[in-house]
Design a protein around this motif. Structure first.
Motif, PDB file in Angstrom:
ATOM      1  N   SER A   1       0.818  -1.212   0.000  1.00 56.61           N
ATOM      2  CA  SER A   1       0.000   0.000   0.000  1.00 56.61           C
ATOM      3  C   SER A   1       0.850   1.259   0.000  1.00 56.61           C
ATOM      4  CB  SER A   1      -0.935   0.005   1.219  1.00 56.61           C
ATOM      5  OG  SER A   1      -0.190   0.173   2.430  1.00 56.61           O
ATOM      6  N   GLY A   2       2.117   1.129   0.381  1.00 60.61           N
ATOM      7  CA  GLY A   2       2.979   2.305   0.444  1.00 60.61           C
ATOM      8  C   GLY A   2       3.933   2.461  -0.724  1.00 60.61           C
ATOM      9  N   PHE A   3       4.284   1.335  -1.373  1.00 56.12           N
ATOM     10  CA  PHE A   3       5.322   1.386  -2.404  1.00 56.12           C
ATOM     11  C   PHE A   3       4.918   0.565  -3.622  1.00 56.12           C
ATOM     12  CE2 PHE A   3       7.257   1.643   1.791  1.00 56.12           C
ATOM     13  CZ  PHE A   3       7.970   2.833   1.700  1.00 56.12           C
ATOM     14  N   SER A   4       5.435   0.983  -4.769  1.00 53.59           N
ATOM     15  CA  SER A   4       5.257   0.180  -5.984  1.00 53.59           C
ATOM     16  C   SER A   4       6.498  -0.645  -6.269  1.00 53.59           C
ATOM     17  CB  SER A   4       4.922   1.080  -7.176  1.00 53.59           C
ATOM     18  OG  SER A   4       5.942   2.045  -7.371  1.00 53.59           O
ATOM     19  N   ASP A   5       7.686  -0.116  -5.947  1.00 53.78           N
ATOM     20  CA  ASP A   5       8.911  -0.890  -6.136  1.00 53.78           C
ATOM     21  C   ASP A   5      10.050  -0.232  -5.377  1.00 53.78           C
ATOM     22  OD1 ASP A   5      10.391   1.052  -7.943  1.00 53.78           O
ATOM     23  OD2 ASP A   5       8.670   0.627  -9.221  1.00 53.78           O
ATOM     24  N   TRP A   6      11.148  -1.000  -5.201  1.00 51.19           N
ATOM     25  CA  TRP A   6      12.355  -0.407  -4.660  1.00 51.19           C
ATOM     26  C   TRP A   6      13.592  -1.189  -5.074  1.00 51.19           C
ATOM     27  CZ3 TRP A   6      10.413  -1.283   0.958  1.00 51.19           C
ATOM     28  CH2 TRP A   6      10.851  -2.493   1.468  1.00 51.19           C
ATOM     29  N   GLN A   7      14.734  -0.501  -4.941  1.00 54.62           N
ATOM     30  CA  GLN A   7      16.060  -1.068  -5.139  1.00 54.62           C
ATOM     31  C   GLN A   7      16.861  -0.755  -3.872  1.00 54.62           C
ATOM     32  OE1 GLN A   7      16.941  -2.509  -8.275  1.00 54.62           O
ATOM     33  NE2 GLN A   7      14.906  -2.061  -9.081  1.00 54.62           N
ATOM     34  N   TRP A   8      17.547  -1.749  -3.354  1.00 54.79           N
ATOM     35  CA  TRP A   8      18.334  -1.567  -2.128  1.00 54.79           C
ATOM     36  C   TRP A   8      19.644  -2.321  -2.291  1.00 54.79           C
ATOM     37  CZ3 TRP A   8      20.466  -5.205   1.086  1.00 54.79           C
ATOM     38  CH2 TRP A   8      20.954  -4.761   2.314  1.00 54.79           C
ATOM     39  N   SER A   9      20.716  -1.760  -1.744  1.00 61.96           N
ATOM     40  CA  SER A   9      21.995  -2.467  -1.789  1.00 61.96           C
ATOM     41  C   SER A   9      22.882  -2.002  -0.648  1.00 61.96           C
ATOM     42  CB  SER A   9      22.700  -2.249  -3.132  1.00 61.96           C
ATOM     43  OG  SER A   9      22.885  -0.873  -3.395  1.00 61.96           O
ATOM     44  N   ARG A  10      23.769  -2.905  -0.256  1.00 61.14           N
ATOM     45  CA  ARG A  10      24.765  -2.555   0.760  1.00 61.14           C
ATOM     46  C   ARG A  10      26.045  -3.330   0.449  1.00 61.14           C
ATOM     47  NH1 ARG A  10      27.917  -6.179   3.689  1.00 61.14           N
ATOM     48  NH2 ARG A  10      26.915  -8.189   3.412  1.00 61.14           N
ATOM     49  N   GLY A  11      27.171  -2.739   0.841  1.00 58.78           N
ATOM     50  CA  GLY A  11      28.439  -3.404   0.610  1.00 58.78           C
ATOM     51  C   GLY A  11      29.488  -2.937   1.596  1.00 58.78           C
ATOM     52  N   ALA A  12      30.400  -3.832   1.938  1.00 54.99           N
ATOM     53  CA  ALA A  12      31.521  -3.474   2.804  1.00 54.99           C
ATOM     54  C   ALA A  12      32.522  -2.642   2.010  1.00 54.99           C
ATOM     55  CB  ALA A  12      32.186  -4.735   3.345  1.00 54.99           C
ATOM     56  N   THR A  13      33.073  -1.619   2.648  1.00 54.35           N
ATOM     57  CA  THR A  13      34.081  -0.755   2.043  1.00 54.35           C
ATOM     58  C   THR A  13      35.357  -0.798   2.886  1.00 54.35           C
ATOM     59  OG1 THR A  13      33.375   1.210   3.276  1.00 54.35           O
ATOM     60  CG2 THR A  13      32.250   0.764   1.184  1.00 54.35           C
TER      61      THR A  13
ATOM     62  N   PRO B   1      24.799  10.356  -4.393  1.00 52.08           N
ATOM     63  CA  PRO B   1      24.938   9.072  -5.100  1.00 52.08           C
ATOM     64  C   PRO B   1      25.237   9.277  -6.571  1.00 52.08           C
ATOM     65  CG  PRO B   1      22.634   9.566  -4.736  1.00 52.08           C
ATOM     66  CD  PRO B   1      23.405  10.645  -4.024  1.00 52.08           C
ATOM     67  N   PRO B   2      25.961   8.351  -7.180  1.00 50.39           N
ATOM     68  CA  PRO B   2      26.177   8.429  -8.630  1.00 50.39           C
ATOM     69  C   PRO B   2      24.890   8.112  -9.382  1.00 50.39           C
ATOM     70  CG  PRO B   2      27.132   6.424  -7.744  1.00 50.39           C
ATOM     71  CD  PRO B   2      26.674   7.224  -6.565  1.00 50.39           C
ATOM     72  N   VAL B   3      24.962   8.141 -10.686  1.00 51.63           N
ATOM     73  CA  VAL B   3      23.763   7.944 -11.503  1.00 51.63           C
ATOM     74  C   VAL B   3      23.232   6.524 -11.329  1.00 51.63           C
ATOM     75  CG1 VAL B   3      24.409   9.658 -13.208  1.00 51.63           C
ATOM     76  CG2 VAL B   3      25.155   7.292 -13.500  1.00 51.63           C
ATOM     77  N   LEU B   4      21.918   6.382 -11.511  1.00 51.84           N
ATOM     78  CA  LEU B   4      21.269   5.082 -11.449  1.00 51.84           C
ATOM     79  C   LEU B   4      21.446   4.393 -12.797  1.00 51.84           C
ATOM     80  CD1 LEU B   4      19.560   3.524  -9.346  1.00 51.84           C
ATOM     81  CD2 LEU B   4      17.527   4.476 -10.435  1.00 51.84           C
TER      82      LEU B   4
ATOM     83  N   VAL C   1      21.114  -0.049 -10.244  1.00 51.56           N
ATOM     84  CA  VAL C   1      22.045   0.197  -9.150  1.00 51.56           C
ATOM     85  C   VAL C   1      22.808   1.480  -9.457  1.00 51.56           C
ATOM     86  CG1 VAL C   1      24.014  -1.073 -10.121  1.00 51.56           C
ATOM     87  CG2 VAL C   1      23.748  -0.893  -7.629  1.00 51.56           C
ATOM     88  N   ARG C   2      23.213   2.174  -8.427  1.00 53.31           N
ATOM     89  CA  ARG C   2      24.023   3.380  -8.602  1.00 53.31           C
ATOM     90  C   ARG C   2      25.495   3.004  -8.593  1.00 53.31           C
ATOM     91  NH1 ARG C   2      21.050   7.943  -8.488  1.00 53.31           N
ATOM     92  NH2 ARG C   2      18.938   7.792  -7.606  1.00 53.31           N
TER      93      ARG C   2
ATOM     94  N   ARG D   1      31.050   0.656  -8.360  1.00 54.44           N
ATOM     95  CA  ARG D   1      32.069   1.578  -7.857  1.00 54.44           C
ATOM     96  C   ARG D   1      31.383   2.736  -7.156  1.00 54.44           C
ATOM     97  NH1 ARG D   1      37.343   1.596  -8.793  1.00 54.44           N
ATOM     98  NH2 ARG D   1      38.558   3.468  -8.259  1.00 54.44           N
ATOM     99  N   LEU D   2      31.724   2.933  -5.881  1.00 56.95           N
ATOM    100  CA  LEU D   2      31.152   3.998  -5.066  1.00 56.95           C
ATOM    101  C   LEU D   2      32.278   4.740  -4.365  1.00 56.95           C
ATOM    102  CD1 LEU D   2      28.219   2.038  -3.366  1.00 56.95           C
ATOM    103  CD2 LEU D   2      28.022   3.632  -5.285  1.00 56.95           C
TER     104      LEU D   2
END
Length: 301
Positions: free
Chosen positions: A175-187, A222-225, A239-240, A265-266
């Protein structure tokens, strides 16, 4: 407390130091992807405690295993430092989150049993509201953690960098969202997290942040998607990244969801990301709802 029609989940993921193994664990109160919970909400407010599950996904060179058995409230026990659901449990011992798993994988019935220990370097305090109404919130509890995996079935022992967070809400996720993208990584200096979600009213939330091992957060531009190849089920992935990203491995490929390992690359640094793409428009389709019980059986106790 989780209100009627609401949810709470605790999420853990980790990749082994050698890059050969991975694991995700999600403990749900009010399982947001449950077809049984969705059906129960149709005519009246539904009890989230009657729709709980612990989702375990193990990824290894010798094969993957996946379990997500939903259980009713009689199988649930909760305390300030422990959550037990059927034969599995999560508990906090003061220094680490100890997860004891005893589940049956699907679609091929095989035992999935063992212990996973999540040792955070620090606990963060900031929770983020994901929409203006305040119905959905996200707390990156431990962006930097070491995860120790000791499984009896299948026989696997490894450790690597991992992550722990929590999402909660007082309304169905779709009911709140239509879609999402999520990511995490160790730096090199901690961890980076990216969160992009499109709300039902068309507005977006875009979060980009880093955490050091002491839990201190900094936001960054954030960089470009960038668009990635679609999955076998044609789920879109983005992904960015500061240069061309690539999909190293697709871990989960479902009609409405994909989990992938992405090279990106971030902040001028190569990062291996645990990445998820979620289409809640697809999740609500009747044909998808009809398919879900094959991956998400419901136990009587």
């Amino acid at each position: 407390m989780v209100p009627p029609n609401g949810y709470a989940w605790w999420y853990v993921d980790a990749l082994s130091d050698d890059g050969q193994n991975g694991i995700t664990i999600i403990a749900f109160i009010g399982s947001v992807f449950s077809p049984y919970y969705a059906f129960a909400r149709r005519n009246c407010p539904a009890d989230p405690l009657n729709h709980c599950a612990i989702n375990v996904a193990v990824y290894s060179k010798s094969g993957n295993r996946w379990a997500m058995t939903e259980r009713p409230r009689d199988a649930v026990s909760r305390a300030s430092n422990k959550f037990t659901l059927g034969p599995s449990s999560l508990s906090w011992d003061g220094n680490s989150l100890v997860i004891r798993i005893d589940e049956i994988a699907v679609p091929i019935p095989r035992r999935l049993r063992g212990t996973i220990r999540v040792v955070p370097t620090a606990i963060t305090q900031q929770e983020f509201t994901l929409n203006e109404s305040g119905h959905h919130c996200w707390w990156p509890i431990a962006p930097c953690a070491r995860v120790h995996v000791e499984l009896e079935q299948p026989h696997l022992r490894w450790q690597g960098d991992g992550y722990l967070d929590m999402n909660r809400g007082d309304a169905p996720l779709e009911s709140g969202f239509s879609d999402w993208q999520w990511s995490r990584g160790a730096t090199r200096d901690g961890a980076a997290i990216l969160y992009e979600a499109r709300q039902r009213d068309g507005r977006r939330i875009d979060l980009a942040m880093t955490f050091d091992p002491q839990g201190r957060m900094q936001t960054f531009e954030p960089p470009v998607l960038q668009t990635l190849n679609r999955t076998g089920w044609r789920v879109g992935r983005e992904v960015r990244s500061e240069d061309a990203p690539s999909v190293l491995r697709t871990l989960e490929d479902a009609p409405f969801y994909a989990r992938s390992v992405i090279s990106a690359r971030l902040l001028d640094e190569p990062v291996m990301l645990m990445h998820e793409s979620l289409s809640l428009d697809r999740f609500t389709m009747p044909i998808v709802q009809a398919m879900l019980p094959f991956r998400m059986p419901r136990a009587l106790r």
